[in-house]
Design a protein around this motif. Structure first.
Motif, short mmCIF file in Angstrom:
data_model
loop_
_atom_site.label_atom_id
_atom_site.label_comp_id
_atom_site.label_asym_id
_atom_site.label_seq_id
_atom_site.Cartn_x
_atom_site.Cartn_y
_atom_site.Cartn_z
N LEU A 4 0.88 -1.06 0.13
CA LEU A 4 -0.16 -0.11 -0.08
C LEU A 4 0.90 1.24 -0.02
O LEU A 4 0.43 2.38 -0.75
CB LEU A 4 -0.93 0.12 1.22
CG LEU A 4 -1.95 0.93 1.24
CD1 LEU A 4 -3.06 0.82 0.11
CD2 LEU A 4 -2.77 0.96 2.72
N ASP A 260 -5.63 0.86 -8.12
CA ASP A 260 -4.78 0.06 -7.81
C ASP A 260 -4.71 0.31 -6.29
O ASP A 260 -4.64 -0.87 -5.41
CB ASP A 260 -3.38 0.02 -8.36
CG ASP A 260 -2.64 -1.32 -7.95
OD1 ASP A 260 -3.31 -2.23 -7.37
OD2 ASP A 260 -1.32 -1.11 -8.10
N THR A 264 -6.03 -2.10 -3.39
CA THR A 264 -4.85 -2.61 -2.43
C THR A 264 -5.11 -2.43 -1.00
O THR A 264 -5.05 -3.12 0.03
CB THR A 264 -3.45 -1.92 -2.79
OG1 THR A 264 -3.08 -2.41 -4.10
CG2 THR A 264 -2.38 -2.61 -1.85
N THR A 268 -6.17 -4.80 2.03
CA THR A 268 -5.49 -4.90 3.24
C THR A 268 -6.29 -4.80 4.33
O THR A 268 -6.08 -5.56 5.27
CB THR A 268 -4.57 -3.58 3.33
OG1 THR A 268 -3.62 -3.56 2.11
CG2 THR A 268 -3.86 -3.52 4.56
#
Length: 288
Positions: A4, A260, A264, A268
């Motif tokens: 991240l 993205d 991500t 997470t």
């Protein structure tokens, strides 16, 4: 978490690059206007010099003999900076064409360049360049370069017997840059000017030789000056077009990175929630 942070860093770096591209785009747009105005101004002055030639031809009728040498000087104008698309490539190709044309006419060609990039491109194509001049970064620097070129032309003519002088350069046009080859010398290749429009016949009270010398120097000056400012306007036009394409590509890339980043980040968060649930179930013995 590390993935991240990596995506977040890429977004920050790409946004910084986008800021640079936007700045270069704005500078190119401003420079185009400045150099275009300069080109227009020198064009108007060229009309005055043309009227001077009309006075000369009316009173003298002929151009003084400049000899029949077979040495030609070809000045190729390019850029010292990149990010301007095919600007230097088209200058190189046109220069090679003119060199072949002059050689076919029996001339010994001396190639001069104005700009490191076109200089390197021609050297890479096997053309030996005798002189290279820097490209001025602003209008203030154009006069110095033009004077330097004029001095070298005079010296070359005195030592080598130079008879032909031509310039290859890009010129600015609203619908895109165009490469041009202009044959400046000998004067016999130019027309004798447009018909005199006034009812008063053009006359002069100075010696014809002095008039010719003055007109000749002004003609060379405005020819070189005009070619350089036209090239600078075309260079900034090419850079503006390149920056517009770069800006579009960067914006699209930022959108992909942000997508993205969101995916991500969601992955997470989901992973952390699953870890919490798994931990609670482990502690409670599966009774959660």
């Amino acid at each position: 978490m590390q993935a991240l942070e990596a995506v977040k860093k890429k977004i920050s770096t790409t946004n910084d690059l986008l800021s640079v591209v936007k700045t270069m785009k704005a500078l190119a747009a401003v420079n185009i206007r400045h150099f275009e105005n300069a080109a227009q101004g020198v064009g108007e002055y060229a009309e005055v010099v043309e009227d001077g030639w009309s006075v000369f031809f009316k009173n003298a009728g002929v151009i003084p003999n400049t000899g029949k040498g077979k040495v030609a000087v070809l000045l190729a104008i390019g850029s010292d900076q990149g990010m301007c698309g095919q600007f230097n490539e088209v200058s190189k190709q046109e220069t090679l064409r003119v060199i072949d044309e002059l050689k076919s006419e029996g001339f010994t060609v001396s190639c001069w360049t104005c700009g490191e990039r076109v200089h390197g491109a021609l050297e890479g194509s096997g053309v030996t360049t005798d002189l290279n001049f820097r490209v001025p970064g602003s209008l203030r620097g154009v006069n110095g370069i033009v004077n330097d070129i004029e001095r070298n032309l005079e010296e070359w003519k005195r030592k080598k017997g130079m008879h032909r002088f031509s310039i290859v350069h890009n010129r600015f046009a609203p619908d895109g840059s165009r490469v041009a080859a202009k044959h400046i010398l000998p004067l016999s290749i130019r027309s004798k000017g447009a018909p005199w429009e006034s009812r008063s016949l053009p006359m002069t009270n100075i010696p014809i030789t002095d008039l010719f010398s003055t007109l000749f120097l002004e003609y060379i000056y405005i020819s070189v000056y005009g070619a350089i400012v036209q090239s600078l306007a075309a260079e900034n036009s090419s850079r503006l077009a390149a920056m517009q394409v770069a800006e579009k590509n960067i914006i699209e890339h930022v959108e992909l990175l942000e997508s993205d980043y969101r995916n991500t980040r969601q992955g997470t968060i989901t992973g952390e929630l699953l870890d919490i649930v798994a931990g609670v179930e482990a502690v409670s013995g599966g009774k959660f």
